[in-house]
Write an enzyme that holds these catalytic residues in place. Sequence first.
Site, PDB file in Angstrom:
ATOM      1  N   HIS A   1       6.930  12.381   0.682  1.00  0.00           N
ATOM      2  CA  HIS A   1       7.649  12.726   1.918  1.00  0.00           C
ATOM      3  C   HIS A   1       9.100  12.286   1.831  1.00  0.00           C
ATOM      4  O   HIS A   1       9.392  11.098   1.651  1.00  0.00           O
ATOM      5  CB  HIS A   1       6.974  12.034   3.113  1.00  0.00           C
TER       6      HIS A   1
ATOM      7  N   HIS B   1       0.826  -1.215   0.000  1.00  0.00           N
ATOM      8  CA  HIS B   1       0.000   0.000   0.000  1.00  0.00           C
ATOM      9  C   HIS B   1       0.857   1.260   0.000  1.00  0.00           C
ATOM     10  O   HIS B   1       0.347   2.356   0.069  1.00  0.00           O
ATOM     11  CB  HIS B   1      -0.975   0.031   1.173  1.00  0.00           C
TER      12      HIS B   1
ATOM     13  N   HIS C   1       8.836   8.338   0.404  1.00  0.00           N
ATOM     14  CA  HIS C   1       7.647   7.518   0.154  1.00  0.00           C
ATOM     15  C   HIS C   1       6.496   8.450  -0.212  1.00  0.00           C
ATOM     16  O   HIS C   1       6.618   9.667  -0.091  1.00  0.00           O
ATOM     17  CB  HIS C   1       7.283   6.701   1.408  1.00  0.00           C
TER      18      HIS C   1
ATOM     19  N   THR D   1       3.233  10.675  10.553  1.00  0.00           N
ATOM     20  CA  THR D   1       1.778  10.591  10.270  1.00  0.00           C
ATOM     21  C   THR D   1       1.277   9.149  10.266  1.00  0.00           C
ATOM     22  O   THR D   1       0.109   8.888  10.004  1.00  0.00           O
ATOM     23  CB  THR D   1       1.455  11.203   8.897  1.00  0.00           C
ATOM     24  N   THR D   2       2.205   8.212  10.556  1.00  0.00           N
ATOM     25  CA  THR D   2       1.774   6.816  10.719  1.00  0.00           C
ATOM     26  C   THR D   2       2.387   6.320  12.028  1.00  0.00           C
ATOM     27  O   THR D   2       3.370   6.898  12.510  1.00  0.00           O
ATOM     28  CB  THR D   2       2.304   5.908   9.573  1.00  0.00           C
TER      29      THR D   2
ATOM     30  N   HIS E   1       2.042   9.207  -0.264  1.00  0.00           N
ATOM     31  CA  HIS E   1       0.695   8.929   0.257  1.00  0.00           C
ATOM     32  C   HIS E   1      -0.271   9.254  -0.869  1.00  0.00           C
ATOM     33  O   HIS E   1      -0.042  10.229  -1.611  1.00  0.00           O
ATOM     34  CB  HIS E   1       0.391   9.810   1.475  1.00  0.00           C
TER      35      HIS E   1
ATOM     36  N   GLU F   1      -1.700  14.250   2.549  1.00  0.00           N
ATOM     37  CA  GLU F   1      -1.955  14.229   4.003  1.00  0.00           C
ATOM     38  C   GLU F   1      -2.208  15.654   4.488  1.00  0.00           C
ATOM     39  O   GLU F   1      -3.243  15.952   5.073  1.00  0.00           O
ATOM     40  CB  GLU F   1      -0.759  13.615   4.730  1.00  0.00           C
TER      41      GLU F   1
HETATM   42  N1  LIG Z   1       4.613   9.902   6.839  1.00  0.00           N
HETATM   43  S1  LIG Z   1       5.902  10.399   7.625  1.00  0.00           S
HETATM   44  O1  LIG Z   1       6.824  11.058   6.709  1.00  0.00           O
HETATM   45  O2  LIG Z   1       5.475  11.191   8.754  1.00  0.00           O
HETATM   46  C1  LIG Z   1       6.735   9.018   8.267  1.00  0.00           C
HETATM   47  C2  LIG Z   1       8.117   8.897   8.096  1.00  0.00           C
HETATM   48  C3  LIG Z   1       8.787   7.797   8.636  1.00  0.00           C
HETATM   49  C4  LIG Z   1       8.067   6.829   9.337  1.00  0.00           C
HETATM   50  N2  LIG Z   1       8.659   5.726   9.891  1.00  0.00           N
HETATM   51  C5  LIG Z   1       9.902   5.187   9.694  1.00  0.00           C
HETATM   52  S2  LIG Z   1      11.060   5.768   8.680  1.00  0.00           S
HETATM   53  O3  LIG Z   1      10.116   4.096  10.412  1.00  0.00           O
HETATM   54  C6  LIG Z   1      11.392   3.452  10.422  1.00  0.00           C
HETATM   55  C7  LIG Z   1      11.382   2.591  11.668  1.00  0.00           C
HETATM   56  C8  LIG Z   1      11.285   3.439  12.868  1.00  0.00           C
HETATM   57  C9  LIG Z   1      12.341   3.573  13.758  1.00  0.00           C
HETATM   58  C10 LIG Z   1      12.034   4.402  14.820  1.00  0.00           C
HETATM   59  S3  LIG Z   1      10.467   4.973  14.674  1.00  0.00           S
HETATM   60  C11 LIG Z   1      10.165   4.146  13.212  1.00  0.00           C
HETATM   61  C12 LIG Z   1       6.692   6.964   9.502  1.00  0.00           C
HETATM   62  C13 LIG Z   1       6.032   8.064   8.958  1.00  0.00           C
HETATM   63 ZN   LIG Z   2       4.674  10.067   4.883  1.00  0.00          ZN
END
Ligand SMILES: NS(=O)(=O)c1ccc(NC(=S)OCCc2ccsc2)cc1
Ligand SMILES: [Zn+2]
Length: 239
Positions: free
Chosen positions: A109, A54, A84, A177-178, A86, A96
Amino acid sequence: TGPSAWHNKYPVAHGSRQSPIDIVPHQASRDPNLSQIVLNYDRCTSINISNNGHSVVVEFDDTDDRSVIQGGPLDNPYRLKQFHFHWGEKGCEGSEHTVSGNSYASELHLVHWNAVKYKTFDEAATAPDGLAVLGIFLDVRCFFKCLYCFITDFKDFNPKCLLPSSLHYWTYLGSLTTPPLHESVIWIVLKDPITVSEKQLGKFRMLLFTGEEEDQRLRMENNFRPPQPLKGRKVRSSN
Ligand SMILES: NS(=O)(=O)c1ccc(NC(=S)OCCc2ccsc2)cc1
Ligand SMILES: [Zn+2]
């Protein structure tokens, strides 16, 4: 279990600096002290691409300062870790962040971390100034075309070719945001969307399918979190 259930396992979902938000341009305060952002991606090295059905994530070698973002609201250079997208199942929604309540088809992002103050991404991801995410809106024409291009070797992919003409931006303090929704992100959202022209399209290609393995299509389900309460935060605007 979508975004409305995340608070059960991640109570910070109801925190004071959650992302994304709705950006209202005329309520953002223009800050003359905000310098322009500088992107040094010329020697970026993409090391991996993953499609978890997804979303698609392109990861970079972040073992040195070869690809960094600096300037603007940032006190240090932040290293590029991954980018990545969205999107939504309908072309009219998918970003988002929204601008005066309006969505774009997609949002890119570019995730960076503060390697000056923290030793690892994981450590930075839990610090209030640990991460910097550059958000770039994609318009619908470009998004669907971009999603359906192929590249045999994405190694030479340079995200710099994804940038809109102007680097004017809004910035505010927010979160991932996730899940785990850590409140560790300095958000920098570019004002102008990318509209890739046909000829640029040749450059911007993405391997989205697993090729010879079973045709693992990206489900076009929604993978965007709706806007969260501002809770008194100020959004600043570069001039
Ligand atoms: N959509 S977002 O850009 O806010 C975004 C970016 C990174 C992530 N998560 C990542 S890069 O996870 C890597 C593993 C991790 C390690 C510590 S917290 C998550 C989630 C959301
Ligand atoms: Zn993102």
